[in-house]
Design a protein around this motif. Structure first.
Motif, PDB file in Angstrom:
ATOM      1  N   LEU A 149       0.818  -1.218   0.000  1.00  0.00           N
ATOM      2  CA  LEU A 149       0.000   0.000   0.000  1.00  0.00           C
ATOM      3  C   LEU A 149       0.849   1.263   0.000  1.00  0.00           C
ATOM      4  CD1 LEU A 149      -2.872  -1.107   2.390  1.00  0.00           C
ATOM      5  CD2 LEU A 149      -2.932  -0.897  -0.110  1.00  0.00           C
ATOM      6  N   GLU A 150       1.998   1.203   0.648  1.00  0.00           N
ATOM      7  CA  GLU A 150       2.901   2.352   0.636  1.00  0.00           C
ATOM      8  C   GLU A 150       3.351   2.640  -0.798  1.00  0.00           C
ATOM      9  OE1 GLU A 150       6.638   3.820   3.271  1.00  0.00           O
ATOM     10  OE2 GLU A 150       6.887   1.886   2.246  1.00  0.00           O
ATOM     11  N   GLN A 151       3.667   1.592  -1.529  1.00  0.00           N
ATOM     12  CA  GLN A 151       4.076   1.756  -2.926  1.00  0.00           C
ATOM     13  C   GLN A 151       2.923   2.341  -3.755  1.00  0.00           C
ATOM     14  OE1 GLN A 151       5.099  -1.908  -4.923  1.00  0.00           O
ATOM     15  NE2 GLN A 151       6.126  -0.845  -6.577  1.00  0.00           N
ATOM     16  N   GLN A 152       1.706   1.859  -3.527  1.00  0.00           N
ATOM     17  CA  GLN A 152       0.548   2.367  -4.269  1.00  0.00           C
ATOM     18  C   GLN A 152       0.306   3.838  -3.993  1.00  0.00           C
ATOM     19  OE1 GLN A 152      -3.029   0.051  -3.735  1.00  0.00           O
ATOM     20  NE2 GLN A 152      -2.031  -1.849  -4.356  1.00  0.00           N
ATOM     21  N   ILE A 153       0.352   4.244  -2.733  1.00  0.00           N
ATOM     22  CA  ILE A 153       0.042   5.640  -2.413  1.00  0.00           C
ATOM     23  C   ILE A 153       1.153   6.557  -2.910  1.00  0.00           C
ATOM     24  CG2 ILE A 153       0.987   5.719  -0.045  1.00  0.00           C
ATOM     25  CD1 ILE A 153      -2.317   7.343  -1.285  1.00  0.00           C
ATOM     26  N   LYS A 154       2.389   6.115  -2.866  1.00  0.00           N
ATOM     27  CA  LYS A 154       3.488   6.923  -3.396  1.00  0.00           C
ATOM     28  C   LYS A 154       3.349   7.096  -4.909  1.00  0.00           C
ATOM     29  CE  LYS A 154       7.002   6.165   0.134  1.00  0.00           C
ATOM     30  NZ  LYS A 154       7.117   7.562   0.528  1.00  0.00           N
ATOM     31  N   GLN A 155       2.882   6.058  -5.579  1.00  0.00           N
ATOM     32  CA  GLN A 155       2.655   6.140  -7.022  1.00  0.00           C
ATOM     33  C   GLN A 155       1.548   7.152  -7.322  1.00  0.00           C
ATOM     34  OE1 GLN A 155       4.521   4.846  -9.380  1.00  0.00           O
ATOM     35  NE2 GLN A 155       3.267   5.751 -10.969  1.00  0.00           N
ATOM     36  N   ILE A 156       0.494   7.139  -6.548  1.00  0.00           N
ATOM     37  CA  ILE A 156      -0.604   8.096  -6.742  1.00  0.00           C
ATOM     38  C   ILE A 156      -0.110   9.519  -6.495  1.00  0.00           C
ATOM     39  CG2 ILE A 156      -2.801   8.901  -5.752  1.00  0.00           C
ATOM     40  CD1 ILE A 156      -3.514   5.883  -5.462  1.00  0.00           C
ATOM     41  N   GLN A 157       0.701   9.707  -5.468  1.00  0.00           N
ATOM     42  CA  GLN A 157       1.256  11.030  -5.192  1.00  0.00           C
ATOM     43  C   GLN A 157       2.058  11.538  -6.393  1.00  0.00           C
ATOM     44  OE1 GLN A 157       3.426  10.025  -1.662  1.00  0.00           O
ATOM     45  NE2 GLN A 157       1.619  10.129  -0.341  1.00  0.00           N
ATOM     46  N   LYS A 158       2.873  10.671  -6.965  1.00  0.00           N
ATOM     47  CA  LYS A 158       3.664  11.050  -8.145  1.00  0.00           C
ATOM     48  C   LYS A 158       2.759  11.356  -9.329  1.00  0.00           C
ATOM     49  CE  LYS A 158       7.709   8.318  -6.942  1.00  0.00           C
ATOM     50  NZ  LYS A 158       8.430   7.072  -7.198  1.00  0.00           N
ATOM     51  N   MET A 159       1.717  10.561  -9.501  1.00  0.00           N
ATOM     52  CA  MET A 159       0.797  10.771 -10.623  1.00  0.00           C
ATOM     53  C   MET A 159       0.064  12.102 -10.496  1.00  0.00           C
ATOM     54  SD  MET A 159      -0.714   6.899 -10.931  1.00  0.00           S
ATOM     55  CE  MET A 159      -2.041   7.348 -12.030  1.00  0.00           C
ATOM     56  N   ILE A 160      -0.393  12.425  -9.299  1.00  0.00           N
ATOM     57  CA  ILE A 160      -1.097  13.695  -9.082  1.00  0.00           C
ATOM     58  C   ILE A 160      -0.144  14.862  -9.360  1.00  0.00           C
ATOM     59  CG2 ILE A 160      -2.236  15.200  -7.395  1.00  0.00           C
ATOM     60  CD1 ILE A 160      -3.312  12.596  -6.051  1.00  0.00           C
ATOM     61  N   SER A 161       1.075  14.775  -8.824  1.00  0.00           N
ATOM     62  CA  SER A 161       2.072  15.835  -9.054  1.00  0.00           C
ATOM     63  C   SER A 161       2.383  15.973 -10.539  1.00  0.00           C
ATOM     64  CB  SER A 161       3.354  15.535  -8.298  1.00  0.00           C
ATOM     65  OG  SER A 161       3.133  15.607  -6.908  1.00  0.00           O
ATOM     66  N   GLY A 162       2.521  14.859 -11.230  1.00  0.00           N
ATOM     67  CA  GLY A 162       2.786  14.887 -12.659  1.00  0.00           C
ATOM     68  C   GLY A 162       1.639  15.501 -13.444  1.00  0.00           C
ATOM     69  N   PHE A 163       0.425  15.175 -13.051  1.00  0.00           N
ATOM     70  CA  PHE A 163      -0.758  15.740 -13.701  1.00  0.00           C
ATOM     71  C   PHE A 163      -0.786  17.252 -13.484  1.00  0.00           C
ATOM     72  CE2 PHE A 163      -5.227  16.803 -14.180  1.00  0.00           C
ATOM     73  CZ  PHE A 163      -5.612  16.044 -15.276  1.00  0.00           C
ATOM     74  N   GLN A 164      -0.470  17.670 -12.272  1.00  0.00           N
ATOM     75  CA  GLN A 164      -0.440  19.110 -11.978  1.00  0.00           C
ATOM     76  C   GLN A 164       0.566  19.834 -12.864  1.00  0.00           C
ATOM     77  OE1 GLN A 164       0.221  18.635  -7.599  1.00  0.00           O
ATOM     78  NE2 GLN A 164      -1.212  20.347  -7.509  1.00  0.00           N
ATOM     79  N   SER A 165       1.704  19.224 -13.084  1.00  0.00           N
ATOM     80  CA  SER A 165       2.753  19.893 -13.856  1.00  0.00           C
ATOM     81  C   SER A 165       2.353  20.067 -15.327  1.00  0.00           C
ATOM     82  CB  SER A 165       4.070  19.139 -13.750  1.00  0.00           C
ATOM     83  OG  SER A 165       3.999  17.902 -14.411  1.00  0.00           O
ATOM     84  N   ARG A 166       1.379  19.323 -15.784  1.00  0.00           N
ATOM     85  CA  ARG A 166       0.920  19.437 -17.176  1.00  0.00           C
ATOM     86  C   ARG A 166      -0.252  20.416 -17.345  1.00  0.00           C
ATOM     87  NH1 ARG A 166       1.976  14.020 -16.529  1.00  0.00           N
ATOM     88  NH2 ARG A 166      -0.200  13.395 -16.459  1.00  0.00           N
ATOM     89  N   LEU A 167      -0.766  20.920 -16.233  1.00  0.00           N
ATOM     90  CA  LEU A 167      -1.858  21.878 -16.325  1.00  0.00           C
ATOM     91  C   LEU A 167      -1.335  23.237 -16.784  1.00  0.00           C
ATOM     92  CD1 LEU A 167      -3.929  21.154 -13.092  1.00  0.00           C
ATOM     93  CD2 LEU A 167      -4.480  20.450 -15.426  1.00  0.00           C
ATOM     94  N   VAL A 168      -2.175  23.959 -17.484  1.00  0.00           N
ATOM     95  CA  VAL A 168      -1.836  25.319 -17.922  1.00  0.00           C
ATOM     96  C   VAL A 168      -2.377  26.266 -16.859  1.00  0.00           C
ATOM     97  CG1 VAL A 168      -2.090  27.050 -19.723  1.00  0.00           C
ATOM     98  CG2 VAL A 168      -1.994  24.618 -20.321  1.00  0.00           C
ATOM     99  N   LEU A 169      -1.476  26.837 -16.060  1.00  0.00           N
ATOM    100  CA  LEU A 169      -1.916  27.708 -14.963  1.00  0.00           C
ATOM    101  C   LEU A 169      -1.768  29.122 -15.335  1.00  0.00           C
ATOM    102  CD1 LEU A 169      -0.409  25.728 -11.974  1.00  0.00           C
ATOM    103  CD2 LEU A 169      -2.670  25.536 -12.928  1.00  0.00           C
TER     104      LEU A 169
END
Length: 117
Positions: free
Chosen positions: A97-117
């Motif tokens: 579960l630690e691996q899963q939640i860390k992966q989600i954290q990375k995915m959310i951060s990566g998604f944020q970096s692709r947003l046009v702010l």
């Protein structure tokens, strides 16, 4: 606007919700209104903020909800550590579960970096 059900970050975070409910069912009864409740609320908050944010009119506003989602993911990771430290879950389950939640954290951060702010 984004269709949240098509977002990988939403789908993956929904898996954490299911896992959270599964593991907290095994916690001691006295944790019903403590760690059990807190973990499940944090887990549900992750995809909930993603879906709510996806309805916003701009990426800037969506990003605020993604920040909240990321915060809930880190909160859930901390609660996972507490559950492990209290011997409510096995080391094997904790590491999975630690691996899963860390992966989600990375995915959310990566998604944020692709947003046009």
């Amino acid at each position: 606007m984004h269709n949240f059900k098509k977002l990988k970050i939403w789908n993956e975070s929904m898996k954490i919700v299911s896992e959270s409910y599964k593991i907290t069912r095994t916690f001691p009864k006295f944790e019903t209104y403590g760690l059990m409740s807190q973990m499940n609320r944090s887990a549900v908050s992750i995809p909930s903020n993603i879906s709510e944010g996806s309805s916003k009119s701009s990426d800037k506003h969506f990003n605020i909800y993604l920040e909240n989602s990321l915060g809930s993911a880190f909160e859930w990771e901390t609660q996972l550590n507490v559950a492990f430290n209290e011997n409510y879950i096995t080391e094997e389950k904790f590491l999975e579960l630690e691996q899963q939640i860390k992966q989600i954290q990375k995915m959310i951060s990566g998604f944020q970096s692709r947003l046009v702010l």
